[in-house]
Design a protein around this motif. Structure first.
Motif, short mmCIF file in Angstrom:
data_model
loop_
_atom_site.label_atom_id
_atom_site.label_comp_id
_atom_site.label_asym_id
_atom_site.label_seq_id
_atom_site.Cartn_x
_atom_site.Cartn_y
_atom_site.Cartn_z
N TYR A 142 -18.75 -40.89 19.29
CA TYR A 142 -19.01 -39.91 18.62
C TYR A 142 -20.66 -40.15 18.38
N HIS A 143 -21.11 -38.94 19.07
CA HIS A 143 -22.57 -38.82 18.96
C HIS A 143 -23.17 -37.76 17.98
N ALA A 144 -23.59 -38.17 16.86
CA ALA A 144 -23.91 -37.20 15.80
C ALA A 144 -24.98 -36.33 15.76
N GLY A 145 -25.61 -36.34 17.02
CA GLY A 145 -26.85 -35.76 17.13
C GLY A 145 -28.13 -35.91 15.83
N ASP A 146 -28.72 -34.67 15.54
CA ASP A 146 -29.45 -34.94 14.20
C ASP A 146 -28.84 -34.16 13.33
N THR A 147 -28.74 -34.86 12.21
CA THR A 147 -27.81 -34.33 11.12
C THR A 147 -28.00 -34.99 9.70
N ALA A 148 -27.74 -34.36 8.60
CA ALA A 148 -27.69 -34.85 7.45
C ALA A 148 -26.48 -35.44 7.23
N LEU A 149 -26.19 -36.07 6.08
CA LEU A 149 -24.86 -36.59 5.76
C LEU A 149 -24.14 -35.29 5.11
N PHE A 150 -22.87 -35.24 5.47
CA PHE A 150 -22.09 -34.11 4.89
C PHE A 150 -20.59 -34.87 4.63
N SER A 151 -20.06 -34.39 3.86
CA SER A 151 -18.60 -34.79 3.43
C SER A 151 -17.62 -34.86 4.43
N ASP A 152 -17.47 -33.78 5.38
CA ASP A 152 -16.43 -33.31 6.42
C ASP A 152 -16.54 -34.73 7.46
N MET A 153 -17.62 -35.53 7.19
CA MET A 153 -17.43 -36.61 8.19
C MET A 153 -16.08 -37.36 7.86
N LYS A 154 -15.73 -37.35 6.82
CA LYS A 154 -14.37 -38.03 6.52
C LYS A 154 -13.34 -37.35 7.50
N LEU A 155 -13.28 -35.98 7.44
CA LEU A 155 -12.42 -35.36 8.20
C LEU A 155 -12.64 -35.70 9.54
N ILE A 156 -13.46 -35.76 10.09
CA ILE A 156 -13.74 -36.16 11.61
C ILE A 156 -13.16 -37.63 11.98
N GLY A 157 -13.40 -38.50 10.78
CA GLY A 157 -13.07 -39.74 10.93
C GLY A 157 -11.51 -39.91 10.94
N GLU A 158 -10.79 -39.07 9.99
CA GLU A 158 -9.35 -39.09 9.97
C GLU A 158 -8.68 -38.56 10.91
N ARG A 159 -9.31 -37.38 11.67
CA ARG A 159 -8.50 -36.78 12.72
C ARG A 159 -8.78 -37.45 14.16
N HIS A 160 -10.01 -38.18 14.15
CA HIS A 160 -10.22 -38.83 15.51
C HIS A 160 -10.66 -40.05 15.44
N PRO A 161 -9.84 -40.91 15.61
CA PRO A 161 -10.21 -42.36 15.67
C PRO A 161 -11.40 -42.60 16.84
N ILE A 162 -12.27 -43.12 16.21
CA ILE A 162 -13.72 -43.38 16.95
C ILE A 162 -13.95 -44.86 17.22
N ASN A 163 -14.09 -45.17 18.44
CA ASN A 163 -14.46 -46.33 18.83
C ASN A 163 -16.03 -46.59 18.70
N ASP A 223 -27.88 -42.89 3.85
CA ASP A 223 -27.01 -41.82 4.01
C ASP A 223 -26.16 -42.03 5.19
N ALA A 224 -26.86 -42.66 6.20
CA ALA A 224 -26.12 -43.09 7.47
C ALA A 224 -25.08 -44.09 7.15
N ALA A 225 -25.33 -44.94 6.23
CA ALA A 225 -24.24 -45.90 6.07
C ALA A 225 -23.29 -45.50 5.13
N LEU A 226 -23.43 -44.35 4.55
CA LEU A 226 -22.25 -43.72 3.93
C LEU A 226 -21.31 -42.90 5.02
N ALA A 227 -22.07 -42.15 5.72
CA ALA A 227 -21.56 -41.68 7.14
C ALA A 227 -20.77 -42.45 7.90
N ALA A 228 -21.09 -43.68 8.00
CA ALA A 228 -20.22 -44.74 8.77
C ALA A 228 -19.17 -45.22 8.06
N GLU A 229 -19.32 -45.02 6.59
CA GLU A 229 -17.98 -45.34 5.98
C GLU A 229 -17.04 -44.30 6.06
N TYR A 230 -17.49 -43.03 6.17
CA TYR A 230 -16.60 -41.78 6.09
C TYR A 230 -15.92 -41.75 7.47
#
Length: 227
Positions: free
Chosen positions: A139-160, A176-183
């Motif tokens: 997963y390459h996040a590009g340039d982005t703010a934190l957003f809650s749907d990162m949880k959905l990305i992680g749930e639906r796509h197992p990321i190595n 914010d990036a640390a919280l994104a990593a958790e999501y």
């Protein structure tokens, strides 16, 4: 699959004889270990069209007849610049190429190219990218703010492996990036998009220290991870 980092947001994936290059900002990038004349991409994937991401795409694509993948608007724009092979996509869409599967995800940012005359050219929505090949997903996040749907990305796509911007000012900062990593629940996380310019100066160790799972890794330009 070999995944290497080359400063700022430049990531290269070598899979089954195909070289895939993300956001090839090389000339003018004081953080990269690459030289344009030494890079031979088969595929270029763009998260958005800002100069520090679009970078040397046109020159590299023309020289190597590389396929360029990005937003529909970027594909149209690059075709007009003489890039012969483009594939336009949009947020939420996925496509199975011979070398792997590409899916564009949401990114909260902007997306345009500014000409030498100061004209702003709109290039569609910015995106993150899920790239899957050989049974592994990057997963390459590009340039982005934190957003809650990162949880959905992680749930639906197992990321190595996830590459997350930490520079702040234009993107997420370390907190914010640390919280994104958790999501995202990625097995490994690498910080990108920092220290290239004064407004995005950061200590990547601060980001790693904020990770509750201890799955972060700092890559210096040229370092790689085998998946």
């Amino acid at each position: 699959m070999k995944v290497s980092f080359h400063g700022h947001s430049v990531v290269m994936i070598n899979t089954k004889g195909t070289t895939v290059l993300f956001d090839p900002f090389i000339n003018g990038n004081g953080q990269t270990d690459l030289k344009v004349e030494d890079v031979h991409p088969d595929v270029i994937i763009l998260t958005h069209g800002h100069g520090d991401h679009l970078g040397d795409t046109v020159e590299l694509a023309r020289k190597h007849d590389a396929l360029v993948i990005g937003s529909a608007e970027m594909a149209h724009y690059l075709s007009a610049q003489g890039v012969k092979r483009t594939h336009g996509m949009n947020i939420g869409g996925a496509y199975e190429f011979e070398f792997g599967k590409v899916k564009l995800t949401t990114a909260f940012h902007s997306n345009s190219f500014i000409t030498n005359e100061g004209q702003i050219i709109y290039l569609g929505m910015p995106s993150g990218v899920l790239f899957t090949a050989e049974g592994k997903t990057v997963y390459h996040a590009g340039d982005t703010a934190l957003f809650s749907d990162m949880k959905l990305i992680g749930e639906r796509h197992p990321i190595n492996l996830a590459f997350l911007p930490i520079g702040d000012n234009f993107t997420m900062g370390p907190e914010d990036a640390a919280l994104a990593a958790e999501y995202l629940q990625a097995k490994q996380v690498v910080p990108i998009h920092y220290n290239t310019f004064p407004p995005i100066k950061q200590d990547p160790q601060k980001f790693l220290d904020l990770l509750t799972s201890g799955n972060g890794k700092i890559l210096v330009p040229g370092d790689y991870i085998e998946l």
